[in-house]
Design a protein around this motif. Structure first.
Motif, PDB file in Angstrom:
ATOM      1  N   THR A 104      -4.548 -10.373  33.428  1.00  0.00           N
ATOM      2  CA  THR A 104      -4.922  -9.735  34.696  1.00  0.00           C
ATOM      3  C   THR A 104      -6.437  -9.567  34.730  1.00  0.00           C
ATOM      4  O   THR A 104      -7.107  -9.591  33.696  1.00  0.00           O
ATOM      5  CB  THR A 104      -4.267  -8.348  34.840  1.00  0.00           C
ATOM      6  OG1 THR A 104      -4.839  -7.452  33.860  1.00  0.00           O
ATOM      7  CG2 THR A 104      -2.755  -8.419  34.622  1.00  0.00           C
ATOM      8  N   LYS A 105      -6.978  -9.373  35.906  1.00  0.00           N
ATOM      9  CA  LYS A 105      -8.416  -9.160  36.035  1.00  0.00           C
ATOM     10  C   LYS A 105      -8.839  -7.888  35.300  1.00  0.00           C
ATOM     11  O   LYS A 105      -9.934  -7.829  34.724  1.00  0.00           O
ATOM     12  CB  LYS A 105      -8.798  -9.080  37.510  1.00  0.00           C
ATOM     13  CG  LYS A 105      -8.685 -10.413  38.243  1.00  0.00           C
ATOM     14  CD  LYS A 105      -9.138 -10.291  39.688  1.00  0.00           C
ATOM     15  CE  LYS A 105      -9.056 -11.645  40.404  1.00  0.00           C
ATOM     16  NZ  LYS A 105      -9.488 -11.541  41.826  1.00  0.00           N
ATOM     17  N   ALA A 106      -7.975  -6.869  35.302  1.00  0.00           N
ATOM     18  CA  ALA A 106      -8.294  -5.629  34.592  1.00  0.00           C
ATOM     19  C   ALA A 106      -8.363  -5.870  33.084  1.00  0.00           C
ATOM     20  O   ALA A 106      -9.245  -5.330  32.398  1.00  0.00           O
ATOM     21  CB  ALA A 106      -7.259  -4.557  34.908  1.00  0.00           C
ATOM     22  N   ASP A 107      -7.446  -6.678  32.568  1.00  0.00           N
ATOM     23  CA  ASP A 107      -7.480  -7.008  31.144  1.00  0.00           C
ATOM     24  C   ASP A 107      -8.771  -7.732  30.786  1.00  0.00           C
ATOM     25  O   ASP A 107      -9.401  -7.456  29.761  1.00  0.00           O
ATOM     26  CB  ASP A 107      -6.293  -7.898  30.772  1.00  0.00           C
ATOM     27  CG  ASP A 107      -4.972  -7.165  30.794  1.00  0.00           C
ATOM     28  OD1 ASP A 107      -4.981  -5.922  30.733  1.00  0.00           O
ATOM     29  OD2 ASP A 107      -3.923  -7.847  30.886  1.00  0.00           O
ATOM     30  N   VAL A 108      -9.169  -8.676  31.633  1.00  0.00           N
ATOM     31  CA  VAL A 108     -10.387  -9.447  31.369  1.00  0.00           C
ATOM     32  C   VAL A 108     -11.612  -8.538  31.417  1.00  0.00           C
ATOM     33  O   VAL A 108     -12.498  -8.626  30.559  1.00  0.00           O
ATOM     34  CB  VAL A 108     -10.526 -10.603  32.372  1.00  0.00           C
ATOM     35  CG1 VAL A 108     -11.865 -11.317  32.187  1.00  0.00           C
ATOM     36  CG2 VAL A 108      -9.367 -11.582  32.227  1.00  0.00           C
ATOM     37  N   ALA A 123      -4.795 -14.892  20.923  1.00  0.00           N
ATOM     38  CA  ALA A 123      -3.857 -13.777  21.094  1.00  0.00           C
ATOM     39  C   ALA A 123      -4.115 -13.182  22.460  1.00  0.00           C
ATOM     40  O   ALA A 123      -5.276 -13.077  22.885  1.00  0.00           O
ATOM     41  CB  ALA A 123      -4.055 -12.726  19.999  1.00  0.00           C
ATOM     42  N   ASP A 124      -3.059 -12.820  23.182  1.00  0.00           N
ATOM     43  CA  ASP A 124      -3.289 -12.335  24.537  1.00  0.00           C
ATOM     44  C   ASP A 124      -3.219 -10.819  24.621  1.00  0.00           C
ATOM     45  O   ASP A 124      -3.009 -10.128  23.620  1.00  0.00           O
ATOM     46  CB  ASP A 124      -2.367 -13.036  25.545  1.00  0.00           C
ATOM     47  CG  ASP A 124      -0.892 -12.722  25.363  1.00  0.00           C
ATOM     48  OD1 ASP A 124      -0.554 -11.674  24.789  1.00  0.00           O
ATOM     49  OD2 ASP A 124      -0.067 -13.544  25.822  1.00  0.00           O
ATOM     50  N   SER A 125      -3.415 -10.291  25.821  1.00  0.00           N
ATOM     51  CA  SER A 125      -3.584  -8.855  26.014  1.00  0.00           C
ATOM     52  C   SER A 125      -2.286  -8.128  26.331  1.00  0.00           C
ATOM     53  O   SER A 125      -2.301  -6.933  26.639  1.00  0.00           O
ATOM     54  CB  SER A 125      -4.584  -8.607  27.153  1.00  0.00           C
ATOM     55  OG  SER A 125      -4.136  -9.220  28.353  1.00  0.00           O
ATOM     56  N   ARG A 126      -1.174  -8.830  26.275  1.00  0.00           N
ATOM     57  CA  ARG A 126       0.102  -8.169  26.560  1.00  0.00           C
ATOM     58  C   ARG A 126       0.441  -7.172  25.453  1.00  0.00           C
ATOM     59  O   ARG A 126       0.035  -7.340  24.305  1.00  0.00           O
ATOM     60  CB  ARG A 126       1.214  -9.204  26.698  1.00  0.00           C
ATOM     61  CG  ARG A 126       1.000 -10.145  27.886  1.00  0.00           C
ATOM     62  CD  ARG A 126       2.125 -11.158  27.979  1.00  0.00           C
ATOM     63  NE  ARG A 126       1.899 -12.090  29.077  1.00  0.00           N
ATOM     64  CZ  ARG A 126       2.253 -11.861  30.334  1.00  0.00           C
ATOM     65  NH1 ARG A 126       2.824 -10.722  30.655  1.00  0.00           N
ATOM     66  NH2 ARG A 126       2.014 -12.752  31.266  1.00  0.00           N
ATOM     67  N   PHE A 127       1.189  -6.143  25.798  1.00  0.00           N
ATOM     68  CA  PHE A 127       1.566  -5.153  24.782  1.00  0.00           C
ATOM     69  C   PHE A 127       2.398  -5.820  23.689  1.00  0.00           C
ATOM     70  O   PHE A 127       2.180  -5.593  22.503  1.00  0.00           O
ATOM     71  CB  PHE A 127       2.338  -3.993  25.414  1.00  0.00           C
ATOM     72  CG  PHE A 127       2.651  -2.902  24.427  1.00  0.00           C
ATOM     73  CD1 PHE A 127       1.698  -1.938  24.123  1.00  0.00           C
ATOM     74  CD2 PHE A 127       3.878  -2.852  23.785  1.00  0.00           C
ATOM     75  CE1 PHE A 127       1.977  -0.935  23.203  1.00  0.00           C
ATOM     76  CE2 PHE A 127       4.163  -1.860  22.855  1.00  0.00           C
ATOM     77  CZ  PHE A 127       3.205  -0.900  22.568  1.00  0.00           C
ATOM     78  N   SER A 142      10.764  -1.388  25.164  1.00  0.00           N
ATOM     79  CA  SER A 142      11.398  -1.988  26.335  1.00  0.00           C
ATOM     80  C   SER A 142      10.598  -1.660  27.594  1.00  0.00           C
ATOM     81  O   SER A 142      10.434  -2.499  28.484  1.00  0.00           O
ATOM     82  CB  SER A 142      12.837  -1.497  26.471  1.00  0.00           C
ATOM     83  OG  SER A 142      13.612  -1.885  25.359  1.00  0.00           O
ATOM     84  N   TRP A 143      10.083  -0.437  27.667  1.00  0.00           N
ATOM     85  CA  TRP A 143       9.283  -0.043  28.814  1.00  0.00           C
ATOM     86  C   TRP A 143       7.997  -0.861  28.869  1.00  0.00           C
ATOM     87  O   TRP A 143       7.628  -1.396  29.913  1.00  0.00           O
ATOM     88  CB  TRP A 143       8.970   1.442  28.747  1.00  0.00           C
ATOM     89  CG  TRP A 143       7.826   1.881  29.626  1.00  0.00           C
ATOM     90  CD1 TRP A 143       6.649   2.421  29.243  1.00  0.00           C
ATOM     91  CD2 TRP A 143       7.768   1.792  31.058  1.00  0.00           C
ATOM     92  NE1 TRP A 143       5.846   2.678  30.323  1.00  0.00           N
ATOM     93  CE2 TRP A 143       6.503   2.311  31.451  1.00  0.00           C
ATOM     94  CE3 TRP A 143       8.641   1.326  32.040  1.00  0.00           C
ATOM     95  CZ2 TRP A 143       6.112   2.362  32.785  1.00  0.00           C
ATOM     96  CZ3 TRP A 143       8.237   1.386  33.367  1.00  0.00           C
ATOM     97  CH2 TRP A 143       7.003   1.906  33.738  1.00  0.00           C
ATOM     98  N   TYR A 144       7.299  -1.010  27.738  1.00  0.00           N
ATOM     99  CA  TYR A 144       6.054  -1.773  27.733  1.00  0.00           C
ATOM    100  C   TYR A 144       6.313  -3.258  28.007  1.00  0.00           C
ATOM    101  O   TYR A 144       5.518  -3.914  28.679  1.00  0.00           O
ATOM    102  CB  TYR A 144       5.330  -1.591  26.400  1.00  0.00           C
ATOM    103  CG  TYR A 144       4.591  -0.275  26.317  1.00  0.00           C
ATOM    104  CD1 TYR A 144       3.469  -0.042  27.100  1.00  0.00           C
ATOM    105  CD2 TYR A 144       5.013   0.735  25.453  1.00  0.00           C
ATOM    106  CE1 TYR A 144       2.778   1.158  27.041  1.00  0.00           C
ATOM    107  CE2 TYR A 144       4.342   1.933  25.378  1.00  0.00           C
ATOM    108  CZ  TYR A 144       3.216   2.150  26.172  1.00  0.00           C
ATOM    109  OH  TYR A 144       2.551   3.338  26.103  1.00  0.00           O
TER     110      TYR A 144
END
Length: 434
Positions: free
Chosen positions: A139-143, A287-291, A424-426
């Motif tokens: 997402t743009k916020a992650d970047v 590695a990506d920014s996903r939880f 599960s929520w994340y």
């Protein structure tokens, strides 16, 4: 159920690409009868082998007990990424412990990275070490956060080995439609994790360490000296180092309450040949920014090694390949026709704060675990820090051990269902792009 034997054949490596692509060591004997040592190390992964090697080089008599084979656990199954700093980013550490301790932890993290590289060079370990790990944002916020973090490391820590990636630059490096930008850390690196573990074992053996495989420790009697018991023998030692990470089980309940074993999964595709440019245009890891982090790189024989998906029970899923194909399909939808040749799982240890748990659990018993996916450097360094602490040089160990590590709610009894609910929520937030 004992996690050591829940998913794997006793005394055998999992059917991974790592095991298929590097020669294994001849089996070490199992422990039989009684033996004495200055230090007994439980676990022959990065932590245990590093501790044993450094202690032997300091003149100590060292015995290593491994339930399966050297490098059997997370050390021989992970994504092979040697990251900078700690698992928790510096801005998080500054909030957690303050600026000065955060700086000390950054320096220790950089020491860990340098230690791995120096061990590989000193002992001529052929593990395909290559520079470069990219962090990508979906997402743009992650970047924006990643770019801000790169600037923070430059301004406050003098770390100048990071290149920020715009959307176009990121796509030129990794043509995934999921990623919107990121950063590339050329001070970080990637390697063949099992080959690195086996190289540490060779070095430890050459230094005089006695390694026993298929020697599961089922009881630890604290005392001076301490006694460790296996099915066919026992070790009497002045000092004990527990280096079991997610497989610690009941040997140290106070540690198990703070370190949660979780399972993670990796696949290796068929060799991609000229299609490697559809994954990466440079030989770096990602590695990506996903939880629930997706991580990947190209192998030296041009396969995509892709890690993704987690589970929190004892058993691995029956079809690991299908579990990993789901996140792989999001990152690389254009590779849906690519065959998967290998699929395997591994158990690692995480903590509530994602910071490793180093602890003195008895006057002569040290433990390190809970690397939370940052273990290549941190685990190797933790072994060295514990070796130094046994010798009497405790500064580095004490700095790491000073970080508060809360127990999971309910300790060992309730941590699994509560963690499943949280994860599960994340994971849902990841899927919804929140």
């Amino acid at each position: 159920m004992n996690l050591l034997f829940a998913n794997d054949k006793s005394g055998h490596y999992p059917p991974s690409w790592y095991a298929a692509s590097t020669p294994s060591l001849p089996p070490f004997d199992s422990l039989k009868g009684e033996i004495t040592a200055d230090v007994c190390v439980v676990g022959a992964g990065y932590t245990g082998l590093s501790a044993a090697l450094h202690l032997a080089q300091a003149g100590r008599r060292v015995v290593v007990l491994e339930a399966h084979r050297v490098g059997f656990g997370a050390s021989g199954r992970n994504g092979g990424q040697l990251g900078s700093g700690q698992r928790v980013d510096q801005q998080g550490l500054e909030t957690m412990v303050g600026n000065e301790p955060a700086r000390a932890l950054w320096d220790l993290g950089e020491d860990a990275k340098a230690l791995v590289k120096s061990l590989i060079a000193e002992h001529a370990i052929d593990c395909h070490l290559k520079p470069g790990v990219a962090w990508t944002g979906s997402t743009k916020a992650d970047v924006a956060h990643l770019h801000d973090y790169a600037a923070h490391l430059q301004d406050h820590y003098g770390y100048d080995q990071i290149e920020t990636l715009t959307a176009d630059a990121c796509h030129a490096l990794c043509p995934s439609p999921d990623y919107k930008g990121g950063l590339l850390d050329m001070g970080a690196a990637h390697l063949h994790p099992l080959a690195y573990a086996l190289g540490l074992a060779r070095a430890a053996k050459s230094a005089g360490v006695q390694i026993f495989e298929r020697s599961c420790v089922h009881h630890l009697d604290h005392g001076t000296p301490a006694t460790l018991r296996t099915d066919a023998g026992r070790v009497v030692a002045d000092h004990v180092i527990l280096a079991c990470n997610g497989y610690l089980s009941s040997l140290a309940p106070s540690v198990s309450a703070r370190v949660m074993p979780i399972n993670n999964f990796i696949v290796a595709t068929e060799p991609l040949g000229t299609r490697t440019s559809e994954v990466l245009t440079r030989d770096v890891a990602v590695a990506d920014s996903r939880f629930v982090v997706n991580y990947f790189r190209l192998s030296h024989d041009k396969r995509l090694l892709f890690g993704g998906g987690e589970s929190y029970g004892y058993r691995f899923p029956s079809d690991i390949a299908s579990v990993v194909r789901k996140p792989m399909g999001i990152v690389f939808p254009h590779l849906k026709d690519v065959k998967i040749d290998y699929a395997w799982g591994g158990t690692l240890g995480i903590t509530m704060k994602r910071f490793p748990y180093l602890a003195r659990i008895g006057p002569n018993v040290l433990s390190a675990s809970g690397y939370s996916g940052h273990g290549v450097g941190t685990a190797t360094h933790a072994g060295q820090l514990m070796a130094s602490a046994v010798i009497g040089e405790t500064d580095g160990f004490d700095t790491m051990a000073a970080i508060p590590t809360p127990a999971f709610p309910g300790g060992g009894a309730l941590r699994t269902p509560l963690l499943v609910l949280a994860m599960s929520w994340y994971a849902l937030r990841d899927r919804l792009g929140l």
